[in-house]
Design a protein around this motif. Structure first.
Motif, PDB file in Angstrom:
ATOM      1  N   UNK A 166      -2.316  12.650   1.841  1.00 42.74           N
ATOM      2  CA  UNK A 166      -1.961  13.545   0.736  1.00 42.74           C
ATOM      3  C   UNK A 166      -0.500  13.375   0.336  1.00 42.74           C
ATOM      4  N   UNK A 167       0.376  13.263   1.326  1.00 46.88           N
ATOM      5  CA  UNK A 167       1.797  13.058   1.039  1.00 46.88           C
ATOM      6  C   UNK A 167       2.030  11.708   0.374  1.00 46.88           C
ATOM      7  N   UNK A 168       1.271  10.692   0.803  1.00 49.89           N
ATOM      8  CA  UNK A 168       1.409   9.362   0.207  1.00 49.89           C
ATOM      9  C   UNK A 168       0.983   9.366  -1.260  1.00 49.89           C
ATOM     10  N   UNK A 169      -0.157  10.003  -1.548  1.00 48.71           N
ATOM     11  CA  UNK A 169      -0.631  10.057  -2.930  1.00 48.71           C
ATOM     12  C   UNK A 169       0.333  10.851  -3.806  1.00 48.71           C
ATOM     13  N   UNK A 170       0.904  11.897  -3.249  1.00 50.84           N
ATOM     14  CA  UNK A 170       1.887  12.683  -4.006  1.00 50.84           C
ATOM     15  C   UNK A 170       3.127  11.839  -4.306  1.00 50.84           C
ATOM     16  N   UNK A 171       3.577  11.072  -3.318  1.00 50.66           N
ATOM     17  CA  UNK A 171       4.757  10.222  -3.511  1.00 50.66           C
ATOM     18  C   UNK A 171       4.492   9.155  -4.572  1.00 50.66           C
ATOM     19  N   UNK A 172       3.292   8.566  -4.561  1.00 49.67           N
ATOM     20  CA  UNK A 172       2.945   7.569  -5.573  1.00 49.67           C
ATOM     21  C   UNK A 172       2.898   8.187  -6.966  1.00 49.67           C
ATOM     22  N   UNK A 173       2.354   9.388  -7.054  1.00 47.62           N
ATOM     23  CA  UNK A 173       2.297  10.071  -8.351  1.00 47.62           C
ATOM     24  C   UNK A 173       3.699  10.351  -8.879  1.00 47.62           C
ATOM     25  N   UNK A 185      11.018  -0.599  10.745  1.00 48.05           N
ATOM     26  CA  UNK A 185       9.899  -1.414  11.211  1.00 48.05           C
ATOM     27  C   UNK A 185      10.207  -2.894  11.012  1.00 48.05           C
ATOM     28  N   UNK A 186      10.030  -3.670  12.045  1.00 45.25           N
ATOM     29  CA  UNK A 186      10.149  -5.126  11.986  1.00 45.25           C
ATOM     30  C   UNK A 186      11.446  -5.582  11.323  1.00 45.25           C
ATOM     31  N   UNK A 187      12.516  -4.967  11.702  1.00 46.75           N
ATOM     32  CA  UNK A 187      13.821  -5.425  11.248  1.00 46.75           C
ATOM     33  C   UNK A 187      14.304  -4.853   9.932  1.00 46.75           C
ATOM     34  N   UNK A 188      13.516  -4.006   9.263  1.00 49.88           N
ATOM     35  CA  UNK A 188      13.997  -3.399   8.026  1.00 49.88           C
ATOM     36  C   UNK A 188      13.380  -2.013   7.850  1.00 49.88           C
ATOM     37  N   UNK A 189      13.987  -1.238   6.959  1.00 51.16           N
ATOM     38  CA  UNK A 189      13.556   0.139   6.747  1.00 51.16           C
ATOM     39  C   UNK A 189      12.466   0.210   5.679  1.00 51.16           C
ATOM     40  N   UNK A 190      11.463   1.029   5.940  1.00 54.62           N
ATOM     41  CA  UNK A 190      10.375   1.249   4.985  1.00 54.62           C
ATOM     42  C   UNK A 190      10.096   2.747   4.900  1.00 54.62           C
ATOM     43  N   UNK A 191       9.492   3.146   3.789  1.00 56.46           N
ATOM     44  CA  UNK A 191       9.137   4.550   3.591  1.00 56.46           C
ATOM     45  C   UNK A 191       7.696   4.757   4.046  1.00 56.46           C
ATOM     46  N   UNK A 192       7.499   5.685   4.950  1.00 55.32           N
ATOM     47  CA  UNK A 192       6.168   6.044   5.426  1.00 55.32           C
ATOM     48  C   UNK A 192       5.937   7.530   5.181  1.00 55.32           C
ATOM     49  N   UNK A 193       4.680   7.904   5.063  1.00 53.60           N
ATOM     50  CA  UNK A 193       4.326   9.302   4.830  1.00 53.60           C
ATOM     51  C   UNK A 193       3.487   9.827   5.993  1.00 53.60           C
ATOM     52  N   UNK A 194       3.549  11.130   6.205  1.00 51.29           N
ATOM     53  CA  UNK A 194       2.875  11.732   7.352  1.00 51.29           C
ATOM     54  C   UNK A 194       1.355  11.700   7.207  1.00 51.29           C
ATOM     55  N   UNK A 246       0.804  -1.213   0.000  1.00 45.44           N
ATOM     56  CA  UNK A 246       0.000   0.000   0.000  1.00 45.44           C
ATOM     57  C   UNK A 246       0.843   1.273   0.000  1.00 45.44           C
ATOM     58  N   UNK A 247       2.101   1.180   0.366  1.00 45.25           N
ATOM     59  CA  UNK A 247       2.926   2.373   0.480  1.00 45.25           C
ATOM     60  C   UNK A 247       3.666   2.705  -0.801  1.00 45.25           C
ATOM     61  N   UNK A 248       4.698   3.525  -0.643  1.00 46.34           N
ATOM     62  CA  UNK A 248       5.510   3.943  -1.783  1.00 46.34           C
ATOM     63  C   UNK A 248       6.251   2.742  -2.369  1.00 46.34           C
ATOM     64  N   UNK A 249       6.782   1.891  -1.509  1.00 55.13           N
ATOM     65  CA  UNK A 249       7.483   0.695  -1.984  1.00 55.13           C
ATOM     66  C   UNK A 249       6.540  -0.206  -2.777  1.00 55.13           C
ATOM     67  N   UNK A 250       5.295  -0.296  -2.330  1.00 55.93           N
ATOM     68  CA  UNK A 250       4.312  -1.090  -3.055  1.00 55.93           C
ATOM     69  C   UNK A 250       4.057  -0.560  -4.459  1.00 55.93           C
ATOM     70  N   UNK A 251       4.096   0.761  -4.617  1.00 52.82           N
ATOM     71  CA  UNK A 251       3.906   1.360  -5.939  1.00 52.82           C
ATOM     72  C   UNK A 251       5.069   1.014  -6.865  1.00 52.82           C
ATOM     73  N   UNK A 252       6.280   1.067  -6.326  1.00 55.71           N
ATOM     74  CA  UNK A 252       7.449   0.658  -7.110  1.00 55.71           C
ATOM     75  C   UNK A 252       7.333  -0.807  -7.524  1.00 55.71           C
TER      76      UNK A 252
END
Length: 249
Positions: free
Chosen positions: A165-172, A153-162, A83-89
């Protein structure tokens, strides 16, 4: 390598021998690498053991299809958050892998198709470039989209958004980035093709290795047949000479 270098204990298992949840994605990546290792190993064996035939070509492409198919399946069912930025990639990566998988399968019934081979090579190159982009853009703090951050998170790094709106912008931004790379790689590959065609216009001659093998095989059979005819002809001449000698005697 990520199974043994990344963990602090240099091994991916828990104290009771089970696989911890934060290492599941590492095992998924390792399985992808394992399948490609099997594909490469058997391809080398086929080259050394089986002559260049349609069977060898088909089996090699079949192994490639298995490798790309498993890669597509594991990225589609990836344990990492989709669901996050990594998921979009990863979602866009699946589009590239799917095109590689399809063109690899099509190579079995159409081994002489230049266009299919060209698209397969194009997609494999795009896949490698996009994976490098993922590695750079997701885990380099300077390249994280505005309003997002790297969280452990859980032993590895992930990208999260505040916020959403920030998440949708990052996906775009990821989609725009993908489009730029798509156009850039397309322009590069087609330009390279035109340059090579123009450079080797008078000297290039395409032929199928499989058909060439059959031609050499047919030529060998023709030579053997000619040898047999020559031997038979010489034998007949000898018999004729011997019969003539007997009649004279």
């Amino acid at each position: 390598m990520e199974l043994f270098i990344g963990p602090s204990k240099h091994q991916p298992f828990d104290s009771d021998g089970t696989i911890p949840s934060y290492h599941l994605h590492n095992f998924e990546h390792a399985n992808i690498s394992l399948t490609f290792f099997v594909y490469a190993s058997f391809s080398i064996l086929f080259d050394k053991i089986i002559p260049s035939t349609l069977t060898q070509n088909g089996l090699t492409l079949f192994l490639g299809a298995v490798a790309f198919g498993q890669e597509l399946l594991l990225f589609h069912l990836h344990s990492t958050d989709h669901m996050g930025v990594e998921g979009q990639y990863h979602w866009l990566l699946q589009v590239i892998i799917f095109s590689t998988f399809v063109t690899t399968l099509l190579g079995i019934p159409f081994p002489k198709s230049f266009l299919n081979s060209f698209v397969r090579s194009y997609s494999i190159m795009f896949q490698g470039i996009w994976m490098m982009v993922i590695g750079i853009m997701l885990w380099t703090p300077e390249f994280i989209a505005k309003g997002c951050f790297i969280n452990f998170e859980e032993g590895h790094k992930v990208v999260r958004c505040h916020n959403k709106e920030a998440l949708e912008r990052a996906k775009s931004l990821v989609n725009i980035q993908f489009s730029w790379y798509l156009v850039g790689i397309t322009v590069f590959t087609l330009s390279l093709y035109l340059v090579l065609v123009n450079f080797f216009r008078e000297n290039v001659e395409y032929f199928s290795l499989i058909s060439k093998f059959h031609e050499e095989e047919d030529l060998f059979e023709d030579v053997e047949a000619q040898k047999k005819k020559l031997v038979n002809h010489i034998g007949e001449q000898k018999r004729f000479v011997e019969m003539g000698k007997r009649e004279n005697n």
